[in-house]
Design a protein around this motif. Sequence first.
Motif, PDB file in Angstrom:
ATOM      1  N   ALA A  76      -7.524  -0.632   6.210  1.00 15.22           N
ATOM      2  CA  ALA A  76      -8.287  -0.577   7.465  1.00 15.22           C
ATOM      3  C   ALA A  76      -7.400  -0.690   8.701  1.00 15.22           C
ATOM      4  CB  ALA A  76      -9.337  -1.691   7.475  1.00 15.22           C
ATOM      5  N   ASP A 107      -5.570  -0.155  11.998  1.00 16.52           N
ATOM      6  CA  ASP A 107      -5.963   0.774  13.064  1.00 16.52           C
ATOM      7  C   ASP A 107      -4.872   1.775  13.402  1.00 16.52           C
ATOM      8  OD1 ASP A 107      -8.651  -0.045  13.746  1.00 16.52           O
ATOM      9  OD2 ASP A 107      -7.769  -1.915  14.433  1.00 16.52           O
ATOM     10  N   ARG A 164     -12.687   3.515  16.001  1.00 16.90           N
ATOM     11  CA  ARG A 164     -13.187   2.844  14.802  1.00 16.90           C
ATOM     12  C   ARG A 164     -14.614   2.414  15.061  1.00 16.90           C
ATOM     13  NH1 ARG A 164      -9.983  -2.930  15.692  1.00 16.90           N
ATOM     14  NH2 ARG A 164     -11.262  -3.565  17.446  1.00 16.90           N
ATOM     15  N   ALA A 198     -10.008   2.954   6.142  1.00 18.46           N
ATOM     16  CA  ALA A 198     -11.000   2.017   5.590  1.00 18.46           C
ATOM     17  C   ALA A 198     -12.026   2.678   4.669  1.00 18.46           C
ATOM     18  CB  ALA A 198     -11.717   1.242   6.693  1.00 18.46           C
ATOM     19  N   ARG A 226     -20.513   3.781   5.082  1.00 21.39           N
ATOM     20  CA  ARG A 226     -19.161   4.155   5.501  1.00 21.39           C
ATOM     21  C   ARG A 226     -18.973   5.673   5.439  1.00 21.39           C
ATOM     22  NH1 ARG A 226     -16.459  -1.121   3.147  1.00 21.39           N
ATOM     23  NH2 ARG A 226     -15.417  -1.819   5.044  1.00 21.39           N
TER      24      ARG A 226
END
Lengths: 207, 292
Positions: free
Chosen positions: B121, B123, B184, B220, B269
């Motif tokens: 995950a 960034d 995100r 992610a 997701r």
Amino acid sequence: MKDQDLAPWPQAGFDRRAFLKGSSAAAAATTLATHATQAQAQAAAPEIVGRQSRLVELKVNGKTASVRVEPRSTLLDVLRYQLQLTGAKPVSIDGSSGASTVIVDGKPIAANTTLALDCVGKSIQTVESLGGEKPDAVVSAFVHADAMQCGFCTPGFVVAVRAFLDKNPGATEEQIRSGLNGNLCRCGTYANVVMAALEVVKGGSRG
Amino acid sequence: MKDFEYHPAATVDEAVSLLSAHGERARILAGGTDLLVQLREGMREADLVLDVKKISELARLDYAPATGLTLGSTTPCYQIYNDKTLTAAYSALADAAHIIGGWQIQSRASIGGNLCNSSPAADSIPALICLGAIAHIAGPDGRRQVPVSEFCTGPGKNALKRGELLVALQFPASAKHSGSHYRRFIPRNEMDIAVVGVGSWVRLNAAGDKIEEARIALGAVAPTPLLATEAAASLVGKAPTEANFTAAGELARKIAKPISDMRGPAEYRVHLVGVLVQRTLAEAVTRAKKNV
């Protein structure tokens, strides 16, 4: 908040921590005498220092302090337990609360995820430097705006606001809200913190 | 926190020899915002913490419009988004640097550290991948290069072998009519771990009505960040329209293999992948049109 809590280091008069530590002050005094030669030796031969503690100098709030640190000592541990600068708080393990915020070389950092050894030679500023007889405008603004409830996160917020306004003296409310993204307050005093920061921007708070 | 030895390495060679000697028992310290937390919580152990911030090659930041950017691996996040030129040329990276932790964390946390921590995950990684960044690695057998898209091999695992360290990240020159964006999804405004993160990069033709090239990276939604090759290829030669962005999002959803956890169930997701691909493409195109 009493003046005594905001007094610059070292504090005069009675100190609960110093009292509890008792004889350790005497031990510190004897080690002070030898630190200069040790520091010179370290500068000449940068070897792996081992796990044991050693004396280093930290520049805190404009003064040079000799402290005994292990490699694993965080800056927060040293500030709180050796220098009695207990404003910065150990709230979160990962620094996400912002309660351990101090300013190192002009940058706000989380003292609990920073090694003390990593701060040797750097200029460290804690919330205590903003107090004293004439408190910093940010401290006064926090009082005027009633920007605290339980107060535990407050020192971290005060330092973060100071650092943010040093960099953005004319910040707008929106910039303050998005810029001060590294501090948490479980009481939810955010609105008053923003009010305090805006008061400083407008120059409405001086002592 | 268990005790450890600490050593600030002065050169890459010195770091490599210490890392070779200690292997897994040595941990590299840059900003420390991940490492110190992991050491304290017992997620990692170390006999030696090797501070690499004093190695000048790891702290360099060289940018020239014609040749691109070489970003030393210890460069902290704030240094990227504080630089207007870098923010314009590598917008997705600046987007990511601005949302890794709060700004106290950004004062210390490095992009190289975010990559080497290799969280699915993370960034910065989709941003690095969509910008075509290449990892420069030094080790006992000399130097080598690995595209960031191939750097991560699993949660917390990456291509670095015993004795190796990340020296720098190299970015190609920012092409005219190109733009990028990282975004995100998190349920809060700040300081959270991505439920899904997407980085998109596009290059348009001079008229701005056709996509010449695109890269999309997903975070992610799998054990490693993913390069959405098919989704990006679907855009080439097409007009930068909402419908084409949505179609690319549909293709990207196909490669997403997320887990269900406290941050969101897998179906959610997958849905977010479609939404974020569409939105990051739209913003990347807007930025590309301004980049003339």
